[in-house]
Design an enzyme around this catalytic site. Structure first.
Site, PDB file in Angstrom:
ATOM      1  N   LEU A 177     -44.736 -11.311  -0.346  1.00 47.67           N
ATOM      2  CA  LEU A 177     -44.447 -11.605  -1.743  1.00 47.67           C
ATOM      3  C   LEU A 177     -44.230 -10.311  -2.507  1.00 47.67           C
ATOM      4  O   LEU A 177     -44.837  -9.297  -2.206  1.00 47.67           O
ATOM      5  CB  LEU A 177     -45.621 -12.362  -2.358  1.00 47.67           C
ATOM      6  CG  LEU A 177     -45.867 -13.756  -1.784  1.00 47.67           C
ATOM      7  CD1 LEU A 177     -47.098 -14.373  -2.419  1.00 47.67           C
ATOM      8  CD2 LEU A 177     -44.658 -14.649  -2.024  1.00 47.67           C
ATOM      9  N   CYS A 178     -43.377 -10.401  -3.512  1.00 45.17           N
ATOM     10  CA  CYS A 178     -43.094  -9.223  -4.324  1.00 45.17           C
ATOM     11  C   CYS A 178     -44.394  -8.717  -4.940  1.00 45.17           C
ATOM     12  O   CYS A 178     -45.209  -9.537  -5.334  1.00 45.17           O
ATOM     13  CB  CYS A 178     -42.093  -9.559  -5.425  1.00 45.17           C
ATOM     14  SG  CYS A 178     -40.413  -9.524  -4.770  1.00 45.17           S
ATOM     15  N   PRO A 179     -44.624  -7.440  -5.039  1.00 46.33           N
ATOM     16  CA  PRO A 179     -43.646  -6.391  -4.760  1.00 46.33           C
ATOM     17  C   PRO A 179     -43.691  -5.839  -3.328  1.00 46.33           C
ATOM     18  O   PRO A 179     -43.092  -4.797  -3.098  1.00 46.33           O
ATOM     19  CB  PRO A 179     -44.069  -5.290  -5.747  1.00 46.33           C
ATOM     20  CG  PRO A 179     -45.561  -5.415  -5.777  1.00 46.33           C
ATOM     21  CD  PRO A 179     -45.859  -6.889  -5.621  1.00 46.33           C
TER      22      PRO A 179
END
Ligand code: SF4
Lengths: 75, 364
Positions: free
Chosen positions: A12-14
């Protein structure tokens, strides 16, 4: 010029941005990197990261479950 | 002997006088303004953003349906782009564990160890400058404002952060500098103190005003802090996780899962993480190889993960609770699939758990 591929699925970002950044930092100017990830946020974040840090996005595509981005390492 | 032209000498002089700063970028307005104030004084700035695993950025907008429509942007990157600066994002997940688990200065209103966190981050920036000494960074800037937040931003705390991080007088807070002691860049004349600001207190008005002057709009103003640890419900779930593990420890997956779904702990040995929409269902499905998962077969219903050491004798209880969150909640019986990693899956038929028997304290 060689092309390197990395698979950042499920991150998942970041995290995809961080992994892309760390990979790019190990590469030479002009080399290409193909990134596969599943967080749709990466479609926005990786190009922004590339732009501000002087790398060129060659392609950015999204399918139902994947985002694939190709960039060229800047000088 | 070759002599240098006046232009060349000027160039060398200007290069020698050119100072560089690294700025802690959270993605909020304050750090954005702090950078701009310093840029206006001709200083070259690059940004650094530390990813602890708890940052509000990213994540949930990728998971929950209702957030899908919102523009998916990482505010730290967005801020850097607005300012025209480079941004380095550093993964500090592992090192941050010690900050959160053993904060020397304690926690704030929730599980937020803000003072230790600030010291840690500024210290990491000091390390960064040293590691990248060839790039010639001279000082560090943050968007801290005296009195803005109860714990870490009291006036008395500012020198503690400067000292314990090892940044000392190379730490500049452009938004509150006039109320703080002079720093090295001010003394040396790299920056002019008079052009810095003296903001104090909780009011956001001066910042909004300054943002207007700089022509910034559409900036992010997170309500709590820069991370989930200031959130009460998140902190409660983290405390429960530690109690259940009988140890203050966590992995990235643990803290990601605290952001997703409804958490229900009907017994001390296990909890259920029940998806609230199809986005969360899809996200939880990604964990089926590591966790026991439960899903209704006879009716539509959410995906649920079982976290903990569940006994076989608890399967019925777990399945009946999951059944009550699906469309079969009023049915006499619901058939559910219990998927156990590396084992044959089980099918169970059970009555949905009665609403009146669901105890409030089960909900985390
Ligand atoms: S809100 Fe979170 S990220 Fe911000 S200083 Fe406090 S603990 Fe650190």
């Amino acid at each position: 010029m060689s092309r390197i591929k990395i698979d950042l699925s499920r991150m998942l970002c970041p995290m995809p941005v961080i992994k892309t950044q760390n990979q790019v930092n190990r590469m030479l100017s002009g080399q290409e990197l193909e990134i596969t990830c599943t967080d749709p946020g990466a479609l926005n974040d990786i190009p922004v990261w590339a732009r501000i840090n002087g790398h060129q996005i060659l392609a950015a595509n999204q399918t139902d479950d994947e985002v694939i981005i190709t960039l060229k390492v800047g000088g | 002997m070759r002599s240098l032209s006046v232009e060349q000498l000027n160039l060398i002089n200007s290069m020698a006088n050119k100072h560089k700063a690294i700025a802690l970028i959270s993605g909020g307005l304050d750090s954005m303004l702090a950078v701009k104030v310093i840029q206006e004084q001709g200083i070259e700035v690059e940004g650094i953003n530390f990813y602890t695993g708890f940052c509000v950025e990213g994540h949930t907008h990728a998971i929950r349906n209702q957030d899908k429509e919102k523009q998916k942007r990482n505010n730290a990157l967005w801020v850097a782009e607005q300012l025209g600066i480079k941004l380095h994002i550093v993964d500090v997940i592992e090192e941050y564990k010690d900050v959160l688990i053993n904060p020397k200065h304690g926690y704030g209103a929730n599980m937020n160890p803000c003072l230790d966190c600030k010291i840690f981050m500024v210290n990491k920036a000091v390390d960064w400058i040293e590691e990248h000494h060839a790039q010639g960074f001279d000082f560090i800037i943050t968007g801290e404002v005296i009195g803005q937040r109860p714990m870490s931003q009291l006036k008395a705390k500012m020198p503690i952060i400067a000292k314990q991080s090892g940044a000392n007088d190379r730490l500049v807070r452009p938004l509150s500098a006039k109320n703080l002691e002079q720093t090295l860049p001010e003394r040396e004349g790299w920056i002019v103190r008079e052009k810095l600001y003296g903001f104090t207190g909780r009011s956001r008005k001066p910042q909004i005003e300054l943002a207007k002057q700089f022509g910034f709009d559409d900036f992010a103003t997170p309500a709590g802090g820069c991370c989930f640890l200031t959130d009460k419900s998140y902190s409660d779930k983290l405390t429960d996780l530690w109690q259940a593990k009988n140890a203050k420890e966590y992995e990235l997956d643990d803290i990601m899962l605290l952001k997703v779904g409804r958490h229900v702990r009907p017994k001390a040995n296990f909890k259920l993480i029940i998806a609230r929409d199809s986005g969360e269902c899809k996200f939880l499905e990604g964990y089926r190889k590591e966790f026991i998962s439960i899903r209704a077969l006879s009716h539509k219903g959410p995906m649920a993960l079982v976290d903990g050491d569940i006994d076989e004798g608890d399967y019925d209880l777990a399945a009946s609770i999951v059944a009550r969150f699906g469309q079969g909640k009023f049915a006499d019986e619901v058939e559910l699939d219990i998927n156990i990693p590396e084992q044959p899956s089980l099918q169970i038929s059970t009555a949905p758990f009665a609403n009146e028997n669901m105890l409030q304290e089960w909900y985390l």
